[in-house]
Scaffold this motif. Structure first.
Motif, PDB file in Angstrom:
ATOM      1  N   MET A 299       0.841  -1.200   0.000  1.00 29.90           N
ATOM      2  CA  MET A 299       0.000   0.000   0.000  1.00 29.90           C
ATOM      3  C   MET A 299       0.878   1.252   0.000  1.00 29.90           C
ATOM      4  O   MET A 299       1.759   1.389   0.836  1.00 29.90           O
ATOM      5  CB  MET A 299      -0.866  -0.022   1.272  1.00 29.90           C
ATOM      6  CG  MET A 299      -2.286   0.358   0.994  1.00 29.90           C
ATOM      7  SD  MET A 299      -3.283   0.132   2.466  1.00 29.90           S
ATOM      8  CE  MET A 299      -3.906  -1.505   2.207  1.00 29.90           C
ATOM      9  N   GLU A 300       0.626   2.113  -0.913  1.00 26.15           N
ATOM     10  CA  GLU A 300       1.501   3.274  -1.069  1.00 26.15           C
ATOM     11  C   GLU A 300       1.131   4.381  -0.100  1.00 26.15           C
ATOM     12  O   GLU A 300      -0.039   4.610   0.190  1.00 26.15           O
ATOM     13  CB  GLU A 300       1.375   3.811  -2.498  1.00 26.15           C
ATOM     14  CG  GLU A 300       2.079   2.969  -3.547  1.00 26.15           C
ATOM     15  CD  GLU A 300       3.569   3.205  -3.562  1.00 26.15           C
ATOM     16  OE1 GLU A 300       4.304   2.252  -3.799  1.00 26.15           O
ATOM     17  OE2 GLU A 300       4.000   4.330  -3.307  1.00 26.15           O
ATOM     18  N   HIS A 301       2.129   5.032   0.372  1.00 27.28           N
ATOM     19  CA  HIS A 301       1.901   6.239   1.152  1.00 27.28           C
ATOM     20  C   HIS A 301       1.334   7.286   0.191  1.00 27.28           C
ATOM     21  O   HIS A 301       1.811   7.417  -0.933  1.00 27.28           O
ATOM     22  CB  HIS A 301       3.244   6.701   1.720  1.00 27.28           C
ATOM     23  CG  HIS A 301       3.099   7.749   2.756  1.00 27.28           C
ATOM     24  ND1 HIS A 301       2.849   9.055   2.434  1.00 27.28           N
ATOM     25  CD2 HIS A 301       3.149   7.688   4.103  1.00 27.28           C
ATOM     26  CE1 HIS A 301       2.762   9.766   3.540  1.00 27.28           C
ATOM     27  NE2 HIS A 301       2.931   8.955   4.567  1.00 27.28           N
ATOM     28  N   PRO A 302       0.289   8.012   0.641  1.00 29.94           N
ATOM     29  CA  PRO A 302      -0.332   8.955  -0.304  1.00 29.94           C
ATOM     30  C   PRO A 302       0.644   9.954  -0.889  1.00 29.94           C
ATOM     31  O   PRO A 302       0.614  10.228  -2.079  1.00 29.94           O
ATOM     32  CB  PRO A 302      -1.400   9.642   0.545  1.00 29.94           C
ATOM     33  CG  PRO A 302      -1.130   9.263   1.954  1.00 29.94           C
ATOM     34  CD  PRO A 302      -0.375   7.990   1.918  1.00 29.94           C
TER      35      PRO A 302
ATOM     36  N   ASP B 142      14.573  -0.213   6.963  1.00 30.89           N
ATOM     37  CA  ASP B 142      13.451   0.641   7.330  1.00 30.89           C
ATOM     38  C   ASP B 142      13.508   1.099   8.795  1.00 30.89           C
ATOM     39  O   ASP B 142      12.495   1.496   9.363  1.00 30.89           O
ATOM     40  CB  ASP B 142      12.143  -0.144   7.086  1.00 30.89           C
ATOM     41  CG  ASP B 142      10.988   0.771   6.813  1.00 30.89           C
ATOM     42  OD1 ASP B 142      11.242   1.946   6.527  1.00 30.89           O
ATOM     43  OD2 ASP B 142       9.833   0.326   6.897  1.00 30.89           O
TER      44      ASP B 142
ATOM     45  N   ARG C 218       3.052   3.754   8.338  1.00 32.78           N
ATOM     46  CA  ARG C 218       3.584   3.130   7.139  1.00 32.78           C
ATOM     47  C   ARG C 218       3.068   1.689   6.969  1.00 32.78           C
ATOM     48  O   ARG C 218       3.225   0.868   7.856  1.00 32.78           O
ATOM     49  CB  ARG C 218       5.108   3.139   7.180  1.00 32.78           C
ATOM     50  CG  ARG C 218       5.741   2.798   5.849  1.00 32.78           C
ATOM     51  CD  ARG C 218       7.243   2.932   5.917  1.00 32.78           C
ATOM     52  NE  ARG C 218       7.647   4.278   6.281  1.00 32.78           N
ATOM     53  CZ  ARG C 218       8.609   4.571   7.142  1.00 32.78           C
ATOM     54  NH1 ARG C 218       9.260   3.611   7.729  1.00 32.78           N
ATOM     55  NH2 ARG C 218       8.919   5.807   7.408  1.00 32.78           N
TER      56      ARG C 218
ATOM     57  N   ALA D 229       0.092   0.609   6.976  1.00 30.03           N
ATOM     58  CA  ALA D 229      -1.126   0.254   7.710  1.00 30.03           C
ATOM     59  C   ALA D 229      -2.266  -0.038   6.741  1.00 30.03           C
ATOM     60  O   ALA D 229      -2.513   0.723   5.817  1.00 30.03           O
ATOM     61  CB  ALA D 229      -1.514   1.380   8.653  1.00 30.03           C
ATOM     62  N   MET D 230      -2.940  -1.149   6.958  1.00 31.53           N
ATOM     63  CA  MET D 230      -4.057  -1.515   6.087  1.00 31.53           C
ATOM     64  C   MET D 230      -5.395  -1.228   6.762  1.00 31.53           C
ATOM     65  O   MET D 230      -6.399  -1.032   6.089  1.00 31.53           O
ATOM     66  CB  MET D 230      -3.986  -3.000   5.755  1.00 31.53           C
ATOM     67  CG  MET D 230      -2.699  -3.403   5.091  1.00 31.53           C
ATOM     68  SD  MET D 230      -2.555  -5.194   5.113  1.00 31.53           S
ATOM     69  CE  MET D 230      -0.883  -5.369   4.572  1.00 31.53           C
TER      70      MET D 230
ATOM     71  N   ALA E  26      -2.569   8.331   6.560  1.00 31.03           N
ATOM     72  CA  ALA E  26      -2.723   6.941   6.132  1.00 31.03           C
ATOM     73  C   ALA E  26      -3.003   6.874   4.634  1.00 31.03           C
ATOM     74  O   ALA E  26      -3.321   7.878   4.005  1.00 31.03           O
ATOM     75  CB  ALA E  26      -3.846   6.283   6.913  1.00 31.03           C
TER      76      ALA E  26
END
Lengths: 616, 215
Positions: free
Chosen positions: A1-4, A467, B80, B82-83, B111
């Protein structure tokens, strides 16, 4: 999931791609004779930008104490995942320090013998020098090789000529020219012989390519080979001194000295003169640093360590101080205790802080006998002192974690007024941990990274690439000085050791380093990312041997103190910067010549002025 | 169960004001324990639990942090990857409910836009101290179109349910993403498939009225 933010920047700069980046790369910002000469730690990146490849160096937001306030991102050194925006668009002074080198503009790259430094010589003969803290110059170099063709010099095995992809294509077309028997190229070689430096290197490199890539039988005549060889020996790259002593520090052997015995009643009695002054406070502090304090003496000693009483005060003076401080405490206490509910209803700041204090007092050390049980009167004392501190330091008020700092002090002293003023003394040290913008914590985490790099560079590199370079997993350690990591008796010893201010500034950071280094193998075990590192660090709580950690931390301090090749930033963190002056004076070597540029070690001294340590 | 046996790890954050019971719900869910007194959380921590999501083993990684606004600077590391987010307030504390808009804004800023959210009103067992009525929470949740449950860590009410709801929605979101990616590769030969996709998944995952509180 990408950081916005990340995805946004990708949309904005679709043609930009970060090929790879390397942490812990020091760039010498050298402008001859100017005061801002400095060594800055940062990250070197290879970036594909449309058709071009750019080498970009950015300073760490964190390694420059005076400038770290500029950044608003918490990501700190964790640049692996950092949003890439347009080059040089980062706000503030840091952006001025950015270095962008178009690979097209690079003439030669020289690798130092120790494989820890790359010197780029540009086509205008300017040089850019980068030091690789973690010795990963090879990795970077290999990455570079996949992007451009590097040709090793015949005369210097550490020197490489750069050919970008376009140049290679061009050189093959030149080859065709030669095959056709045209004279153009060979005329050019003649020009090169006559005007070696003036002729452009790009043309030269094409010929080198031609010379070396062709089958032996197809090579030009021997005379031409000689000409080319003689040219490549005068490659225009000055010899560079490899003896960069402040990079890649190698520490001497570590000696672990056993801890001492706690300051005893007998010793303490003999430490005072007839008026009650402490004759030799430094000696007392040394004993405390090495072995702590006998528990029964703590209530008395902590008042000195936490600055309620000066070491040179007489018995009479201490009585006067206590009377005065008692009055002052009562006055501040009355300021909040007399506030009516009606008044509070129009005082949001106060109400919010009061509510936080109530919530936290009810969950501070409730398993300790001193605070256990419902309606324990000591809880009220804890609350009253914290409320009074809000009045004492209204700008700060109450922040979570402060109840943890007060709890052991109140439990040891048992007296409201004394505990309050000792807490004030402790808060004077810890104040910046609770900064509104958390800059104090950020600064310490970056300083911790600096120290870890000096002591365990492999671990620092590992964390950077997994990280975890922000060191945020040490946040709890630092915020309340390991209060949550050790049982209360250990916390008492640890804090009194740290309150002595010995043996250097930021010794608590060396305790962090000692723990991390001890856990190095586990932290670096396969595949550990931030969550695994955090888990391991959190699980160390109540599972550590304080004496062992203190011995290690002291051993590490001695290693660093005795090392003559520390980075300037490491020295600054520990307050060892003065050593630079003495080393310089004793060796009478004021400058090191680096190529065309000069680094004046004495320039580092300027940093001393800007150091602000919160120790007394 | 070894991590390797899990099909996926779902990272879930617990957010909300100080003392609403964030640590408490993590302990209750992951360790099946409850203590009357807790210590305030400093820094960040997480606990994990392997669940069976309709027969598929999933590792739920529940992240917990301090509630005080000042420590929000830790959020970059925290948010970072987070779903899912379990946003929490305390039904006995009006302020913690009022601050939900702050938290929702914070989530929006930090988020991923497609993060799955659920709302929990904790301490619903404390009937006599209740300050926030259930329909208040319900209304807010509907406004933001997120599932809502009142929960009690103390009496273990709706704890598993709310995390399971999160996990289902995360799975739904992920399979939707994967399918749309595949659609993308198929270069839209049949546009109807994409349009039809979400309803198909919803049907498949039987997420019917997940926001209904059964407390």
């Amino acid at each position: 999931m990408e950081h916005p933010k990340k995805s946004q920047s990708c949309e904005l700069y679709p043609s930009k791609k970060e090929i790879h980046n390397y942490h812990g790369v020091v760039h010498s910002v050298i402008s001859y004779g100017k005061e801002d000469d400095q060594q800055l730690n940062g990250t070197l990146s290879l970036i594909q930008e449309s058709e071009k490849v750019v080498i970009e160096w950015r300073p760490n937001d964190v390694s420059i104490d005076t400038e770290c306030q500029e950044d608003t991102e918490w990501a700190l050194v964790n640049t692996n995942t950092r949003t890439r925006t347009s080059s040089g668009s980062v706000d503030g002074a840091l952006s001025k320090l950015h270095v962008n080198i178009m690979l097209n503009d690079v003439k030669t790259i020289k690798v130092s013998n120790k494989k820890n430094k790359l010197t780029f010589t540009l086509k205008d003969n300017k040089q850019k020098v980068f030091f690789f803290h973690f010795g990963n110059v090879n990795q970077f170099f290999e990455e570079l090789r996949t992007t451009v063709t590097l040709k090793r010099s015949h005369h210097d095995s550490n020197l490489y000529f750069v050919h970008d992809k376009n140049a290679i294509v061009q050189s093959f077309s030149d080859l065709t020219l030669v095959d056709r028997g045209g004279d153009t190229v060979w005329n050019l070689v003649g020009d090169l012989k006559r005007r070696p430096y003036e002729t452009t290197l790009s043309t030269f490199s094409k010929l080198t390519e031609l010379l070396l890539y062709r089958n032996p039988e197809a090579r030009p005549e021997g005379a031409m080979v000689e000409i080319l060889s003689s040219l490549s020996s005068t490659d225009g790259c000055p010899e560079v001194d490899d003896s960069y002593h402040f990079i890649c520090p190698v520490l001497g052997p570590r000696k672990l000295e056993p801890r001492g015995i706690p300051l005893s009643q007998d010793h303490w009695e003999t430490a005072k003169d007839t008026e009650g002054k402490i004759i030799n406070p430094d000696h007392i502090k040394q004993i405390i640093f090495k072995g702590g304090i006998t528990p029964s003496l703590r209530p008395e000693l902590w008042k000195y360590l936490l600055c309620l009483y000066p070491w040179n005060s007489t018995k009479k003076e201490r009585e006067d101080i206590l009377n005065e401080k008692t009055e002052e405490y009562k006055r501040m206490r009355a300021q909040w205790s007399t506030m009516s509910a009606d008044q509070e209803s129009r005082f949001t700041f106060f109400r919010d802080k009061k509510s936080l204090v109530e919530k936290d007092v009810n969950r501070t050390d409730r398993t300790m006998p001193f605070y256990a049980g419902a309606n324990n009167p000591n809880l009220e004392l804890l609350s009253d002192i914290l409320m009074t501190y809000i009045m004492y330091n209204f700008d700060l008020g109450y922040v979570q974690g402060m109840s943890d700092l007060l709890s052991p002090i109140l439990a040891v002293l048992g007296n409201e007024v004394e505990a309050f003023w000792c807490f004030v003394g402790f808060m004077n040290i810890m104040y910046h941990n609770f900064d509104e913008d958390q800059s104090g914590m950020k600064k310490q985490l970056s300083q911790l990274h600096t120290l870890l790099t000096a002591v365990a560079p492999d671990l620092a590199t590992y964390l950077d690439s997994h990280d975890s370079g922000s060191m945020c997993f040490c946040f709890r350690w630092l915020l309340v000085w390991f209060k949550r990591e050790f049982p209360l008796e250990d916390v008492n010893v640890l804090w009194e050791v740290l309150w002595t201010g010995l043996p250097c500034t930021n010794f608590h950071l060396l305790i962090c380093v000692a723990i991390l280094e001890k856990e190095k193998n586990k932290l670096m075990s396969a595949g550990n990312g931030l969550s695994e590192v955090l888990k391991h660090v959190n699980d160390l709580s109540y599972n550590m041997d304080l004496n062992d950690i203190l011995m290690r931390a002291t051993g590490i301090y001695n290693q660093l103190d005795q090392s003559s090749n520390l980075t300037a930033s490491t020295q600054r963190v520990l307050g060892l910067a003065h050593d630079l002056i003495s080393v310089q004076q004793s060796q009478s070597e004021p400058e090191e010549i680096v190529g065309e540029e000069k680094i004046d070690v004495s320039m580092e001294n300027g940093y001393e002025k800007s150091i602000e340590y919160n120790y007394f | 169960m070894a991590p390797a046996e899990c099909e996926a790890t779902y990272k879930v954050l617990v957010l909300g004001d100080s003392n609403v019971g964030k640590t408490c719900i993590v302990h209750r869910y992951c360790d099946q324990t409850y203590y009357d007194t807790y210590i305030s959380t400093i820094g960040i921590d997480f606990k994990q639990k392997i669940i069976s999501l309709d027969g598929t083993p999933i590792k739920m990684q529940i992240w917990d942090t301090a509630g005080q606004e000042r420590f929000r600077t830790l959020t970059t590391a925290y948010y970072r990857g987070a779903m899912g987010i379990l946003l929490m307030y305390d039904v006995t504390n009006q302020e913690s409910f009022n601050n939900l808009t702050y938290w929702l804004k914070n989530i929006e800023e930090n988020a991923s836009p497609d993060v799955i959210k659920v709302l929990a009103g904790n301490k619903c067992d404390a009937v006599s101290q209740r300050m926030v009525e259930q329909d208040m929470g319900q209304k807010l949740a509907e406004n933001y179109d997120i599932p809502f449950y009142e929960v009690s860590c103390k009496q273990n009410i709706n704890i598993d349910k709310i995390f399971l709801t999160l996990a289902r929605h995360i799975r739904e979101q992920r399979s939707y993403q994967q399918l749309t990616e595949r659609e993308h590769y198929d270069s839209g030969q049949n546009g109807n498939i994409t349009l039809d996709l979400k309803s198909r998944i919803l049907e498949h995952t039987s997420l019917k009225e997940p926001w209904k509180c059964t407390c």
